[in-house]
Write a protein that holds these residues in place. Structure first.
Motif, PDB file in Angstrom:
ATOM      1  N   PRO A 174       0.749  -1.144   0.143  1.00 23.03           N
ATOM      2  CA  PRO A 174       0.157   0.039  -0.058  1.00 23.03           C
ATOM      3  C   PRO A 174       0.849   1.140   0.161  1.00 23.03           C
ATOM      4  O   PRO A 174       1.928   1.329   0.840  1.00 23.03           O
ATOM      5  N   LEU A 175       0.561   2.111  -0.838  1.00 23.18           N
ATOM      6  CA  LEU A 175       1.080   3.552  -0.934  1.00 23.18           C
ATOM      7  C   LEU A 175       0.488   4.641   0.022  1.00 23.18           C
ATOM      8  O   LEU A 175       1.114   5.320   0.683  1.00 23.18           O
ATOM      9  N   ALA A 176      -0.724   4.429   0.156  1.00 27.26           N
ATOM     10  CA  ALA A 176      -1.581   5.287   0.692  1.00 27.26           C
ATOM     11  C   ALA A 176      -2.802   4.566   1.273  1.00 27.26           C
ATOM     12  O   ALA A 176      -3.385   3.722   0.157  1.00 27.26           O
ATOM     13  N   ALA A 177      -3.341   4.916   2.369  1.00 27.81           N
ATOM     14  CA  ALA A 177      -4.569   4.229   2.726  1.00 27.81           C
ATOM     15  C   ALA A 177      -5.281   5.283   3.967  1.00 27.81           C
ATOM     16  O   ALA A 177      -4.580   5.129   4.850  1.00 27.81           O
ATOM     17  N   PHE A 178      -6.221   5.733   3.583  1.00 29.43           N
ATOM     18  CA  PHE A 178      -7.052   6.809   4.512  1.00 29.43           C
ATOM     19  C   PHE A 178      -8.497   6.309   4.671  1.00 29.43           C
ATOM     20  O   PHE A 178      -9.067   5.743   3.581  1.00 29.43           O
ATOM     21  N   ALA A 179      -8.932   6.639   5.509  1.00 31.70           N
ATOM     22  CA  ALA A 179     -10.487   6.529   5.707  1.00 31.70           C
ATOM     23  C   ALA A 179     -11.079   7.821   6.431  1.00 31.70           C
ATOM     24  O   ALA A 179     -10.526   8.293   7.504  1.00 31.70           O
ATOM     25  N   ASN A 180     -11.836   8.668   5.724  1.00 34.20           N
ATOM     26  CA  ASN A 180     -12.559   9.701   6.255  1.00 34.20           C
ATOM     27  C   ASN A 180     -13.893   9.393   6.949  1.00 34.20           C
ATOM     28  O   ASN A 180     -14.834   8.683   6.120  1.00 34.20           O
ATOM     29  N   GLY A 181     -14.132   9.774   8.142  1.00 35.27           N
ATOM     30  CA  GLY A 181     -15.054   9.170   8.844  1.00 35.27           C
ATOM     31  C   GLY A 181     -16.161  10.504   9.310  1.00 35.27           C
ATOM     32  O   GLY A 181     -15.742  11.519   9.350  1.00 35.27           O
ATOM     33  N   THR A 182     -17.452  10.042   9.145  1.00 33.51           N
ATOM     34  CA  THR A 182     -18.364  11.181   9.486  1.00 33.51           C
ATOM     35  C   THR A 182     -19.225  10.440  10.723  1.00 33.51           C
ATOM     36  O   THR A 182     -19.855   9.189  10.280  1.00 33.51           O
ATOM     37  N   ILE A 183     -19.613  11.055  11.832  1.00 34.34           N
ATOM     38  CA  ILE A 183     -20.460  10.558  12.816  1.00 34.34           C
ATOM     39  C   ILE A 183     -21.790  11.465  12.570  1.00 34.34           C
ATOM     40  O   ILE A 183     -21.866  12.674  12.946  1.00 34.34           O
ATOM     41  N   ALA A 184     -22.724  10.824  12.054  1.00 34.35           N
ATOM     42  CA  ALA A 184     -24.150  11.583  12.031  1.00 34.35           C
ATOM     43  C   ALA A 184     -25.112  11.057  13.191  1.00 34.35           C
ATOM     44  O   ALA A 184     -25.171   9.931  13.336  1.00 34.35           O
ATOM     45  N   PHE A 185     -25.539  12.001  13.701  1.00 35.35           N
ATOM     46  CA  PHE A 185     -26.452  11.620  15.135  1.00 35.35           C
ATOM     47  C   PHE A 185     -27.815  12.421  14.516  1.00 35.35           C
ATOM     48  O   PHE A 185     -28.239  13.392  13.987  1.00 35.35           O
ATOM     49  N   THR A 186     -28.936  11.579  15.160  1.00 39.56           N
ATOM     50  CA  THR A 186     -30.106  11.988  15.035  1.00 39.56           C
ATOM     51  C   THR A 186     -30.773  11.967  16.304  1.00 39.56           C
ATOM     52  O   THR A 186     -30.896  10.747  17.199  1.00 39.56           O
ATOM     53  N   SER A 187     -31.264  13.044  16.752  1.00 45.83           N
ATOM     54  CA  SER A 187     -31.816  13.297  18.024  1.00 45.83           C
ATOM     55  C   SER A 187     -33.528  13.674  18.014  1.00 45.83           C
ATOM     56  O   SER A 187     -33.752  14.727  17.471  1.00 45.83           O
ATOM     57  N   LYS A 188     -34.409  12.606  18.409  1.00 45.30           N
ATOM     58  CA  LYS A 188     -35.723  13.178  18.619  1.00 45.30           C
ATOM     59  C   LYS A 188     -36.050  12.900  19.959  1.00 45.30           C
ATOM     60  O   LYS A 188     -36.765  12.166  20.161  1.00 45.30           O
ATOM     61  N   VAL A 189     -35.823  13.941  20.889  1.00 47.47           N
ATOM     62  CA  VAL A 189     -35.958  13.611  22.240  1.00 47.47           C
ATOM     63  C   VAL A 189     -36.660  15.086  22.715  1.00 47.47           C
ATOM     64  O   VAL A 189     -36.074  16.058  22.276  1.00 47.47           O
ATOM     65  N   SER A 190     -37.335  15.020  23.619  1.00 51.93           N
ATOM     66  CA  SER A 190     -38.285  16.016  24.148  1.00 51.93           C
ATOM     67  C   SER A 190     -37.028  16.862  25.166  1.00 51.93           C
ATOM     68  O   SER A 190     -36.292  16.286  25.746  1.00 51.93           O
ATOM     69  N   GLY A 191     -37.466  18.086  25.303  1.00 43.78           N
ATOM     70  CA  GLY A 191     -36.702  19.040  26.164  1.00 43.78           C
ATOM     71  C   GLY A 191     -35.372  19.329  25.795  1.00 43.78           C
ATOM     72  O   GLY A 191     -35.077  19.699  24.689  1.00 43.78           O
ATOM     73  N   VAL A 192     -34.438  19.329  26.571  1.00 44.07           N
ATOM     74  CA  VAL A 192     -33.036  19.621  26.433  1.00 44.07           C
ATOM     75  C   VAL A 192     -32.335  18.651  26.892  1.00 44.07           C
ATOM     76  O   VAL A 192     -31.912  18.674  28.426  1.00 44.07           O
ATOM     77  N   PRO A 193     -31.996  17.457  26.171  1.00 46.01           N
ATOM     78  CA  PRO A 193     -31.350  16.570  26.874  1.00 46.01           C
ATOM     79  C   PRO A 193     -29.750  16.838  26.553  1.00 46.01           C
ATOM     80  O   PRO A 193     -29.298  17.458  25.945  1.00 46.01           O
ATOM     81  N   ASP A 194     -28.984  16.381  27.798  1.00 47.55           N
ATOM     82  CA  ASP A 194     -27.594  16.230  27.757  1.00 47.55           C
ATOM     83  C   ASP A 194     -26.916  14.842  27.517  1.00 47.55           C
ATOM     84  O   ASP A 194     -27.402  13.754  28.417  1.00 47.55           O
ATOM     85  N   ILE A 195     -26.384  14.527  26.363  1.00 46.78           N
ATOM     86  CA  ILE A 195     -25.834  13.234  25.828  1.00 46.78           C
ATOM     87  C   ILE A 195     -24.192  12.893  25.938  1.00 46.78           C
ATOM     88  O   ILE A 195     -23.594  14.009  25.776  1.00 46.78           O
ATOM     89  N   VAL A 196     -23.936  11.903  26.285  1.00 48.15           N
ATOM     90  CA  VAL A 196     -22.543  11.536  26.325  1.00 48.15           C
ATOM     91  C   VAL A 196     -22.503  10.311  25.465  1.00 48.15           C
ATOM     92  O   VAL A 196     -22.975   9.200  25.661  1.00 48.15           O
ATOM     93  N   LEU A 197     -21.676  10.516  24.478  1.00 47.49           N
ATOM     94  CA  LEU A 197     -21.445   9.520  23.529  1.00 47.49           C
ATOM     95  C   LEU A 197     -20.202   8.984  23.691  1.00 47.49           C
ATOM     96  O   LEU A 197     -19.255   9.806  23.482  1.00 47.49           O
TER      97      LEU A 197
END
Length: 582
Positions: free
Chosen positions: A213-236
């Motif tokens: 291998p001359l080059a090997a990269f992975a470009n990642g994206t974390i997409a999050f969907t929140s359908k929670v009432s109020g104002v939630p505080d989340i830790v992922l």
């Protein structure tokens, strides 16, 4: 650089102006600006300087859905800030008007678009660009609002008539209700509380002819969907192949949504603490170097060490004249990183029916049972990754006129001489066969001048323009008209000027011709091939979601008895990103 944005112009697919919004000063009109922009030959850069205008003008451009966005300013300004603003304008218009963004939608909703552009940029200074905050500032009339708009009835949000919404005092009245968090709407309510995390990585690999291998990269994206009432505080919480302690060395160049607390990430790499926007958004992005992490890319390393789902090999110059090439494809049935050190996520499957796990405690056990089902692990989970959309693309040189034979062992192969690409597609049901090996053999056809070395029109000296003129024939040995009895006699042998007798070529001559053809066909062989695919339930970086937790002490508006539904999916996409050179 404290410049301001002066005007924004939007043109349709026929380059006709459909909207012009002036923020400050006296900018160039839309009809005058477009010819100056089109004078530059394509491909046109996103930033063009017009020195001959009065005053000299900077033009920023963006093309989206056949619509042209031009933004002008006559003062120095940060270019990346303006280009990002143009992208935010496109995102906001799609959020309010719907995707895809079409010209007639902008024309039919000019009142909404004008409000959005006014709130997003105040007197040339970029202001509010978050869609959730704009929803509390911009009034979008529904069916009942349009029906009762002329009755001067008060609306539920602002308390004044909809007919007077165009008044300049309307935005200031609504601005008092602006939420403390600009990325989240106020008073969010959902009947079903749920949270989803989708990690998508785009694979890009280049492999040398030796297999290294001359080059090997992975470009990642974390997409999050929140359908929670109020104002939630989340830790992922994220984890890597060897645990969380080395995650900061794996995830390079991380970028985060403004809602993420950067101090928490710096103290504890792998923990994303945030109050999410309502709906789907991009939580974070990163890049992973798949070659050895210890500075260097020395030592013995082959393509198999990358644990790719497929491997490719190309053989060129096959056949007696070197006009054949063969593509060999091998599908790895057990690719992916080992689950050691992955924490709880290694033993968990998804509760979304097609992703990887990410729960702890009793929720993790339920997710594991949901992922495995009754007959074994579900396809597309961590336990059973699913390979789909397998396609091999072989670019061919310009000298290739056609492919006389295309013989795939499985799948469908097609070649269009106009595209100069050979495409080989293998359906998922054919990948389920016991044999992991697939082959494709093709025969190239070159230009006409490179084919006819063995024709009768070509002289033995290789000069097609003097074919037959250097040979001497003994016409005096027999009369011009041969009697019928003599017609059965063998024809006289033709002799060349060199003194040799014609007729069948010697084995040495045939070998020379084959060698000459092989040298000519060598220029028609492909120099590389790329393979594209998608894998559900697997990431080349080995990053996993260990847990998604809602902090009840810091959350507001969410009852203690409410347990949001959680799900995680993993997806790898390689649109021709794995390139093998030969």
């Amino acid at each position: 650089m404290n410049g301001v944005i002066e005007a924004l112009h939007i043109y349709d697919e026929r380059n006709s102006p459909i909207l012009s919004h002036t923020y400050t000063s006296r900018p160039l009109p839309a009809a005058h600006l477009l010819p100056l922009y089109l004078e530059h030959p394509p491909p046109r850069p996103n930033l063009i300087y017009l020195p001959n205008t009065n005053p000299p003008t900077l033009v920023f451009s963006l093309t989206h859905s056949n619509l042209l966005f031009l933004l002008t300013t006559s003062s120095e300004i940060e270019p990346l800030l303006v280009l990002e603003f143009l992208h935010r304008v496109v995102d906001v218009l799609e959020e309010f008007l719907g995707a895809p963004l079409l010209a007639h939608r902008i024309e039919n909703n000019y009142d909404v678009v004008a409000q959005l552009l006014t709130e997003m940029c105040d007197a040339g200074t970029i202001n509010t660009t978050e869609p959730n905050a704009l929803r509390d500032l911009v009034e979008v009339e529904g069916f009942m609002g349009k029906l009762l708009g002329n009755l001067n009835l008060p609306t539920s949000k602002t308390g004044f008539s909809t007919t007077n919404f165009g008044n300049s005092s309307a935005p200031s009245l609504a601005a008092s209700n602006t939420p403390a968090l600009p990325w989240r709407r106020a008073n969010v309510r959902h009947t079903s509380n749920e949270m989803y995390a989708d990690i998508v990585e785009t694979l890009s690999v280049t492999i040398a002819p030796s297999g290294r291998p001359l080059a090997a990269f992975a470009n990642g994206t974390i997409a999050f969907t929140s359908k929670v009432s109020g104002v939630p505080d989340i830790v992922l919480t994220l984890t890597g192949p060897s645990g969380k302690h080395n995650l900061h060395g794996i995830m390079e160049l991380p970028v985060f949504h403004p809602c993420v607390r950067l101090s928490r990430w710096k103290e504890r790499p792998g923990e994303l603490s945030f109050i999410p926007p309502d709906g789907r958004f991009v939580l974070a992005g990163y890049e992973v170097d798949l070659l050895p992490f210890a500075n260097g890319k020395t030592g013995s390393l082959g393509s198999n060490n990358l644990r790719l789902p497929v491997s490719l090999d190309i053989k060129t110059g096959l056949g007696p004249t070197g006009s054949d090439f063969e593509v060999r494809l091998s599908v790895n049935k057990s690719f992916g990183f080992s689950s050691g050190g992955g924490g709880a996520s290694a033993a968990l499957s998804s509760a979304r029916g097609g992703g990887g796990g990410g729960f702890t405690g009793s929720a993790g056990a339920a997710a594991s049972a949901a992922g495995r089902g009754f007959g074994g692990p579900h396809s597309g989970t961590l336990a059973a990754p699913s390979l789909e959309g397998l396609e091999v693309t072989v670019p061919l040189p310009d000298g290739v006129r056609n492919l006389s034979e295309v013989r795939p062992s499985r799948g469908d192969a097609s070649y269009n001489p106009g595209d100069r690409f050979l495409r080989w597609r293998i359906a998922p049901k054919e990948l389920a066969t016991p044999s992991p090996y697939f082959g494709l053999r093709c025969t190239v056809v070159g230009p006409p001048a490179a084919e006819g070395d063995d024709d009768d029109d070509v002289d033995e000296r290789g000069d097609p323009d003097r074919a037959g003129f250097d040979n001497e024939y003994a016409y005096d040995d027999e009369p011009y008209q041969t009697p019928p009895a003599a017609a059965s006699k063998p024809a006289p042998k033709k002799t060349s000027r060199a003194g040799g007798e014609g007729g069948a070529s010697s084995p040495a001559t045939e070998g020379e011709r084959d060698a000459r053809r092989a040298a000519q066909n060598k220029m028609l062989m492909p120099s590389s091939a790329s393979v594209g695919f998608s894998v559900r339930g697997w990431l080349p970086s080995g990053i996993r979601v260990e847990s998604i937790l809602v902090d009840p002490r810091r959350s507001r508006g969410l009852g203690e008895a409410v347990k949001p539904y959680k799900g995680v999916k993993y997806l790898t996409i390689s649109k021709g990103g794995v390139e093998i050179r030969c």
